[in-house]
Design an enzyme around this catalytic site. Structure first.
Site, PDB file in Angstrom:
ATOM      1  N   ARG A  56       5.371  10.874  -2.502  1.00  0.00           N
ATOM      2  CA  ARG A  56       4.927  10.418  -1.569  1.00  0.00           C
ATOM      3  C   ARG A  56       6.108  11.336   0.112  1.00  0.00           C
ATOM      4  O   ARG A  56       6.648   9.646   0.079  1.00  0.00           O
ATOM      5  CB  ARG A  56       4.650   9.207  -1.237  1.00  0.00           C
ATOM      6  CG  ARG A  56       4.282   9.268   0.828  1.00  0.00           C
ATOM      7  CD  ARG A  56       4.178   7.360   0.137  1.00  0.00           C
ATOM      8  NE  ARG A  56       3.786   6.738   1.719  1.00  0.00           N
ATOM      9  CZ  ARG A  56       3.982   5.246   2.086  1.00  0.00           C
ATOM     10  NH1 ARG A  56       4.854   4.025   1.285  1.00  0.00           N
ATOM     11  NH2 ARG A  56       3.757   4.480   3.310  1.00  0.00           N
TER      12      ARG A  56
ATOM     13  N   ARG B  61      13.058   3.843  12.503  1.00  0.00           N
ATOM     14  CA  ARG B  61      11.376   4.606  12.949  1.00  0.00           C
ATOM     15  C   ARG B  61      10.690   4.640  13.817  1.00  0.00           C
ATOM     16  O   ARG B  61      11.309   4.619  15.130  1.00  0.00           O
ATOM     17  CB  ARG B  61      11.467   4.697  11.486  1.00  0.00           C
ATOM     18  CG  ARG B  61      11.744   4.732  10.207  1.00  0.00           C
ATOM     19  CD  ARG B  61      11.201   4.661   8.758  1.00  0.00           C
ATOM     20  NE  ARG B  61      10.032   5.577   8.689  1.00  0.00           N
ATOM     21  CZ  ARG B  61       8.977   5.659   7.886  1.00  0.00           C
ATOM     22  NH1 ARG B  61       9.078   5.373   6.914  1.00  0.00           N
ATOM     23  NH2 ARG B  61       8.112   6.260   7.812  1.00  0.00           N
TER      24      ARG B  61
ATOM     25  N   TYR C 137      11.226   8.448   1.648  1.00  0.00           N
ATOM     26  CA  TYR C 137      11.121   7.416   0.504  1.00  0.00           C
ATOM     27  C   TYR C 137      11.832   7.951  -0.411  1.00  0.00           C
ATOM     28  O   TYR C 137      11.962   6.949  -1.844  1.00  0.00           O
ATOM     29  CB  TYR C 137       9.455   6.470   0.589  1.00  0.00           C
ATOM     30  CG  TYR C 137       9.458   6.782   1.207  1.00  0.00           C
ATOM     31  CD1 TYR C 137       9.151   5.454   1.639  1.00  0.00           C
ATOM     32  CD2 TYR C 137       8.066   7.109   2.319  1.00  0.00           C
ATOM     33  CE1 TYR C 137       8.561   5.350   3.266  1.00  0.00           C
ATOM     34  CE2 TYR C 137       6.980   6.428   2.920  1.00  0.00           C
ATOM     35  CZ  TYR C 137       7.489   5.391   3.985  1.00  0.00           C
ATOM     36  OH  TYR C 137       6.765   5.415   4.863  1.00  0.00           O
TER      37      TYR C 137
ATOM     38  N   ALA D 282       2.620  -0.965   4.337  1.00  0.00           N
ATOM     39  CA  ALA D 282       2.813  -0.721   6.455  1.00  0.00           C
ATOM     40  C   ALA D 282       1.276  -1.525   6.961  1.00  0.00           C
ATOM     41  O   ALA D 282       1.714  -2.367   7.945  1.00  0.00           O
ATOM     42  CB  ALA D 282       1.239   0.393   6.588  1.00  0.00           C
TER      43      ALA D 282
ATOM     44  N   GLU E 168      11.792  -9.784   2.332  1.00  0.00           N
ATOM     45  CA  GLU E 168      11.143  -8.940   2.396  1.00  0.00           C
ATOM     46  C   GLU E 168      12.132  -7.452   2.340  1.00  0.00           C
ATOM     47  O   GLU E 168      13.339  -7.589   3.098  1.00  0.00           O
ATOM     48  CB  GLU E 168      10.781  -8.945   3.917  1.00  0.00           C
ATOM     49  CG  GLU E 168      10.203  -7.523   4.828  1.00  0.00           C
ATOM     50  CD  GLU E 168       9.509  -7.329   5.561  1.00  0.00           C
ATOM     51  OE1 GLU E 168       8.690  -8.923   5.955  1.00  0.00           O
ATOM     52  OE2 GLU E 168       9.378  -6.755   6.906  1.00  0.00           O
TER      53      GLU E 168
ATOM     54  N   PRO F 187       0.835  -1.283   0.146  1.00  0.00           N
ATOM     55  CA  PRO F 187       0.030   0.468   0.215  1.00  0.00           C
ATOM     56  C   PRO F 187       0.998   1.402  -0.113  1.00  0.00           C
ATOM     57  O   PRO F 187       1.518   1.543   0.575  1.00  0.00           O
ATOM     58  CB  PRO F 187      -0.633   0.019   1.125  1.00  0.00           C
ATOM     59  CG  PRO F 187       0.232  -0.639   1.991  1.00  0.00           C
ATOM     60  CD  PRO F 187       0.562  -2.220   1.539  1.00  0.00           C
ATOM     61  N   ASN F 188       0.363   2.215  -0.428  1.00  0.00           N
ATOM     62  CA  ASN F 188       0.573   3.922  -0.548  1.00  0.00           C
ATOM     63  C   ASN F 188       2.164   3.611  -1.832  1.00  0.00           C
ATOM     64  O   ASN F 188       2.826   4.471  -1.934  1.00  0.00           O
ATOM     65  CB  ASN F 188       0.853   4.329   1.066  1.00  0.00           C
ATOM     66  CG  ASN F 188      -0.310   4.371   1.571  1.00  0.00           C
ATOM     67  OD1 ASN F 188      -0.857   5.006   0.572  1.00  0.00           O
ATOM     68  ND2 ASN F 188      -0.316   4.014   2.499  1.00  0.00           N
TER      69      ASN F 188
ATOM     70  N   HIS G  47      12.423  -3.001   2.501  1.00  0.00           N
ATOM     71  CA  HIS G  47      12.176  -1.689   2.873  1.00  0.00           C
ATOM     72  C   HIS G  47      12.532  -0.621   1.846  1.00  0.00           C
ATOM     73  O   HIS G  47      13.729  -0.575   2.559  1.00  0.00           O
ATOM     74  CB  HIS G  47      11.689  -1.512   4.252  1.00  0.00           C
ATOM     75  CG  HIS G  47      11.172  -2.733   4.896  1.00  0.00           C
ATOM     76  ND1 HIS G  47       9.351  -2.367   4.493  1.00  0.00           N
ATOM     77  CD2 HIS G  47      10.827  -4.155   5.190  1.00  0.00           C
ATOM     78  CE1 HIS G  47       9.156  -3.753   5.686  1.00  0.00           C
ATOM     79  NE2 HIS G  47       9.577  -4.443   6.097  1.00  0.00           N
TER      80      HIS G  47
ATOM     81  N   ASN H  72       7.663  -5.947  -0.654  1.00  0.00           N
ATOM     82  CA  ASN H  72       7.640  -4.598   0.312  1.00  0.00           C
ATOM     83  C   ASN H  72       6.188  -4.390   0.402  1.00  0.00           C
ATOM     84  O   ASN H  72       5.368  -4.218  -0.233  1.00  0.00           O
ATOM     85  CB  ASN H  72       7.670  -3.106  -0.075  1.00  0.00           C
ATOM     86  CG  ASN H  72       8.227  -2.127   0.155  1.00  0.00           C
ATOM     87  OD1 ASN H  72       7.817  -2.484   1.333  1.00  0.00           O
ATOM     88  ND2 ASN H  72       8.476  -1.102   0.474  1.00  0.00           N
TER      89      ASN H  72
END
Ligand code: DQA
Length: 147
Positions: A17, A106, A22, A76, A97, A9-10, A99, A73
């Protein structure tokens, strides 16, 4: 060698963004870089993006039928999704995975990944390079290169 890349998502908003977190690279540019790397190493690559948890579960289930490995990825959903974790565990093909940001540096809620424990490993914090490293990692794993 057939590899599926799944963006959660996103990530369709990459480029605009939170560029400070990012980066300024768009999703299309990420996919183009991945496709270029895949061609260089003789792998076939397909990229998919969804904002919907169940759709990502479907992508993972389908991947088991037609791909040798997955670069994922989960966005969230990394921090919330038992369904995606179970799908990774169920499909029996390696998932790496990735990111863009260093999730461990974070907010505290991002430090936990529900999905990573069912993956071969996790790459976090290298921006676009996380995806390219993830592609190399899943290929090395599928090829059985020394760990
Ligand atoms: C992300 C990190 C997640 O915490 C966040 O929700 C994202 C992107 C990353 O690539 O850094 O959407 O997965």
């Amino acid at each position: 060698m057939k590899i599926l890349v799944i963006h959660g998502p996103n990530l369709n908003l990459l480029g605009t963004r939170n560029p400070a977190i990012y980066g300024a690279t768009t999703l299309q540019e990420v996919d183009d870089l991945l496709a270029k790397r895949a061609t260089e190493v003789g792998a076939e690559l397909v990229s998919q993006q969804s904002n919907i948890e169940g759709e990502i579960v479907n992508f993972l289930q389908d991947a088991a039928l037609r791909h040798d490995g997955v670069v994922l990825n989960p966005g969230a959903y990394t921090h919330t999704s038992v369904a995606i974790r179970d799908a990774i565990e169920a499909i029996g093909i390696p998932v790496v995975e990735v990111h863009l940001s260093n999730i461990h540096a974070r907010e505290e809620f991002r430090h936990t990944s529900l999905t990573a424990a069912k993956c071969v490993g996790q790459i976090s914090g290298f921006g676009v390079q996380s995806y390219l490293l993830g592609l190399d990692a899943v290929l090395a794993h599928v090829e059985g290169l020394p760990r």
